[in-house]
Design a protein around this motif. Structure first.
Motif, PDB file in Angstrom:
ATOM      1  N   LEU A  80       0.848  -1.186   0.000  1.00  0.00           N
ATOM      2  CA  LEU A  80       0.000   0.000   0.000  1.00  0.00           C
ATOM      3  C   LEU A  80       0.885   1.238   0.000  1.00  0.00           C
ATOM      4  CD1 LEU A  80      -2.720   1.451   0.294  1.00  0.00           C
ATOM      5  CD2 LEU A  80      -2.510   1.152   2.771  1.00  0.00           C
ATOM      6  N   PRO A  81       0.817   2.063  -1.039  1.00  0.00           N
ATOM      7  CA  PRO A  81       1.660   3.261  -1.074  1.00  0.00           C
ATOM      8  C   PRO A  81       1.185   4.307  -0.054  1.00  0.00           C
ATOM      9  CG  PRO A  81       0.897   2.629  -3.277  1.00  0.00           C
ATOM     10  CD  PRO A  81       0.062   1.881  -2.290  1.00  0.00           C
ATOM     11  N   VAL A  82       2.112   4.780   0.773  1.00  0.00           N
ATOM     12  CA  VAL A  82       1.790   5.744   1.827  1.00  0.00           C
ATOM     13  C   VAL A  82       2.813   6.865   1.825  1.00  0.00           C
ATOM     14  CG1 VAL A  82       1.527   6.110   4.311  1.00  0.00           C
ATOM     15  CG2 VAL A  82       0.689   3.985   3.276  1.00  0.00           C
ATOM     16  N   ILE A  83       2.321   8.100   1.766  1.00  0.00           N
ATOM     17  CA  ILE A  83       3.164   9.266   2.008  1.00  0.00           C
ATOM     18  C   ILE A  83       3.206   9.456   3.522  1.00  0.00           C
ATOM     19  CG2 ILE A  83       3.448  11.742   1.639  1.00  0.00           C
ATOM     20  CD1 ILE A  83       1.930  11.404  -1.006  1.00  0.00           C
ATOM     21  N   GLU A  84       4.384   9.363   4.101  1.00  0.00           N
ATOM     22  CA  GLU A  84       4.504   9.212   5.545  1.00  0.00           C
ATOM     23  C   GLU A  84       4.303  10.517   6.314  1.00  0.00           C
ATOM     24  OE1 GLU A  84       7.577   7.304   8.836  1.00  0.00           O
ATOM     25  OE2 GLU A  84       8.233   7.562   6.752  1.00  0.00           O
ATOM     26  N   THR A  85       3.511  10.432   7.372  1.00  0.00           N
ATOM     27  CA  THR A  85       3.432  11.472   8.402  1.00  0.00           C
ATOM     28  C   THR A  85       3.553  10.762   9.749  1.00  0.00           C
ATOM     29  OG1 THR A  85       1.044  11.371   8.846  1.00  0.00           O
ATOM     30  CG2 THR A  85       1.741  12.680   6.949  1.00  0.00           C
ATOM     31  N   ASP A  86       3.648  11.526  10.810  1.00  0.00           N
ATOM     32  CA  ASP A  86       3.693  10.919  12.142  1.00  0.00           C
ATOM     33  C   ASP A  86       2.461  11.282  12.956  1.00  0.00           C
ATOM     34  OD1 ASP A  86       4.168  13.574  12.631  1.00  0.00           O
ATOM     35  OD2 ASP A  86       6.100  13.287  13.639  1.00  0.00           O
ATOM     36  N   ASN A  87       1.366  11.605  12.258  1.00  0.00           N
ATOM     37  CA  ASN A  87       0.138  12.035  12.936  1.00  0.00           C
ATOM     38  C   ASN A  87      -0.655  10.839  13.447  1.00  0.00           C
ATOM     39  OD1 ASN A  87       0.451  14.800  12.426  1.00  0.00           O
ATOM     40  ND2 ASN A  87      -0.371  14.574  10.363  1.00  0.00           N
ATOM     41  N   GLY A  88      -1.001  10.850  14.730  1.00  0.00           N
ATOM     42  CA  GLY A  88      -1.946   9.899  15.278  1.00  0.00           C
ATOM     43  C   GLY A  88      -1.369   8.518  15.546  1.00  0.00           C
ATOM     44  N   ASP A  89      -2.095   7.767  16.347  1.00  0.00           N
ATOM     45  CA  ASP A  89      -1.754   6.388  16.683  1.00  0.00           C
ATOM     46  C   ASP A  89      -2.963   5.503  16.409  1.00  0.00           C
ATOM     47  OD1 ASP A  89       0.872   6.960  17.790  1.00  0.00           O
ATOM     48  OD2 ASP A  89      -0.195   7.863  19.487  1.00  0.00           O
ATOM     49  N   TYR A  90      -2.706   4.196  16.325  1.00  0.00           N
ATOM     50  CA  TYR A  90      -3.791   3.246  16.123  1.00  0.00           C
ATOM     51  C   TYR A  90      -4.316   2.816  17.487  1.00  0.00           C
ATOM     52  CZ  TYR A  90      -6.456  -0.721  14.360  1.00  0.00           C
ATOM     53  OH  TYR A  90      -7.468  -1.601  14.060  1.00  0.00           O
ATOM     54  N   ARG A  91      -5.457   3.365  17.851  1.00  0.00           N
ATOM     55  CA  ARG A  91      -6.110   3.045  19.123  1.00  0.00           C
ATOM     56  C   ARG A  91      -7.573   2.734  18.834  1.00  0.00           C
ATOM     57  NH1 ARG A  91      -6.674   7.171  22.436  1.00  0.00           N
ATOM     58  NH2 ARG A  91      -6.594   5.898  24.323  1.00  0.00           N
TER      59      ARG A  91
END
Length: 343
Positions: A80-91
């Motif tokens: 899956l192509p993703v332009i990376e950010t560091d926003n948010g967590d998986y909760r």
């Protein structure tokens, strides 16, 4: 690899609220990309959210970091192509302010890429309106937000719910039921009906779409016995549309409009308020229902369900509507570009 090979830009997905079912459904869609014949898509988000959601679902969805949407097509077969950010967590199931910030950033980037022509369409995952409002989201929902970002008047857009057996359009959307009669007007019905008819021609390949208009009151007013909105507002709007050459019928009694026999007689039902349009589509096509914003300079679709915080992270959410939204976005983009759409 995707089973489609038209040289269109990839589709831009937005993450949705990372505490909802959006991330896991995106991972499921990529994992099933070949079987479902999906066009390449990408999103801008924290890659860890997708990885963790995929692991929770038990699906194989590696992430490929890209820096530009133009790289998505080549990367799509590998992950899956993703332009990376560091926003948010998986909760999953635990929405918070940081997740709302991540959802809004991903939505804004998807819109921007599409407006700039770097993406062929936007597919938005579900968001929590209350959470977004806490971080400054200025509109009642994503439909209105897309209109704002595209510099289009909301009155010149329409929200269409589309599934395998039915298409509906609520002419008033996020308003209290008590306010619906005050919001209805001949101008509103005519304006939105024109938007719908033209979009069905351009994006759905219907040369002469058939529009069925529902009444507001029980039995479509019963000749004024249950209200005068049909005679005073809806019927004059239908006459105007017919004079303009549109194929329009009604006002129809809403309790009979969605029976199997009646559905064969129209391509889309124009409904007077939110639930009049959404109840039948969710009853008939919930797992494949798609929300389409008509009247925009860009294509936007979304699965016709919410964040489902209560089942997020439990492997219960059905990816059918997300897959249908991605497929529909690709089909509409292909028609706008003059390509053939099979099926």
């Amino acid at each position: 690899m995707s089973a489609r090979s038209d040289s269109l830009p990839p589709i831009a997905l937005s993450l949705g609220d990372p505490a909802g079912v959006g991330p896991e459904l995106i991972a499921c869609a990529w994992a099933d990309r070949s079987t479902q014949r999906l066009d390449p898509f990408f999103l801008e988000a924290n890659p860890a959210i997708i990885r963790e959601a995929a692991a929770m679902r038990g699906v194989d969805c590696p992430v490929v970091r890209i820096s530009d949407p133009a790289e998505a097509g080549a990367a799509f077969g590998e992950g899956l192509p993703v332009i990376e950010t560091d926003n948010g967590d998986y909760r999953p199931g635990n929405p918070d302010r940081e997740g709302a910030v991540a959802a809004l950033h991903s939505l804004d980037s998807a819109i921007a890429h599409t407006l700039a022509g770097r993406a062929s369409a936007v597919v938005t995952a579900p968001v929590a309106k209350a959470e977004l409002a806490s971080v400054g989201f200025p509109t009642p929902g994503q439909t209105e937000y897309l209109a704002l970002k595209c510099d289009v008047m909301v009155q010149d857009t329409a929200m269409m719910l589309a599934g395998p057996t039915l298409r509906t359009v609520p002419l008033t959307i996020h308003v209290a039921i008590a306010d619906v009669p005050k919001r209805l007007s001949v101008e509103l019905i005519v304006r939105r009906a024109r938007v719908v008819a033209r979009a069905l021609q351009r994006d759905f390949g219907l040369e002469r779409p058939r529009l069925a208009v529902a009444g507001l009151n029980p039995h479509a007013g019963e000749n004024g016995a249950f209200g005068d909105e049909e005679a005073r507002i809806i019927e004059p709007a239908i006459r105007t549309l017919r004079e303009d050459g549109f194929d329009v019928t009604g006002p129809h009694a809403a309790d009979a409009l969605f029976t199997p026999h009646s559905r064969d007689g129209f391509d889309v039902a124009l409904c007077m308020y939110h639930d009049q349009a959404l109840i039948p589509i969710k009853a008939l096509d919930f797992d494949q229902g798609v929300n389409v914003t008509l009247g925009l300079p860009i294509i936007r679709t979304s699965p016709d369900h919410g964040t489902a915080f209560d089942i997020a992270g439990e492997r219960k959410a059905d990816p059918g509507a997300m897959i249908a939204a991605i497929r529909m976005a690709g089909d509409c983009a292909r028609r706008r570009a003059g390509h053939r759409v099979d099926g």
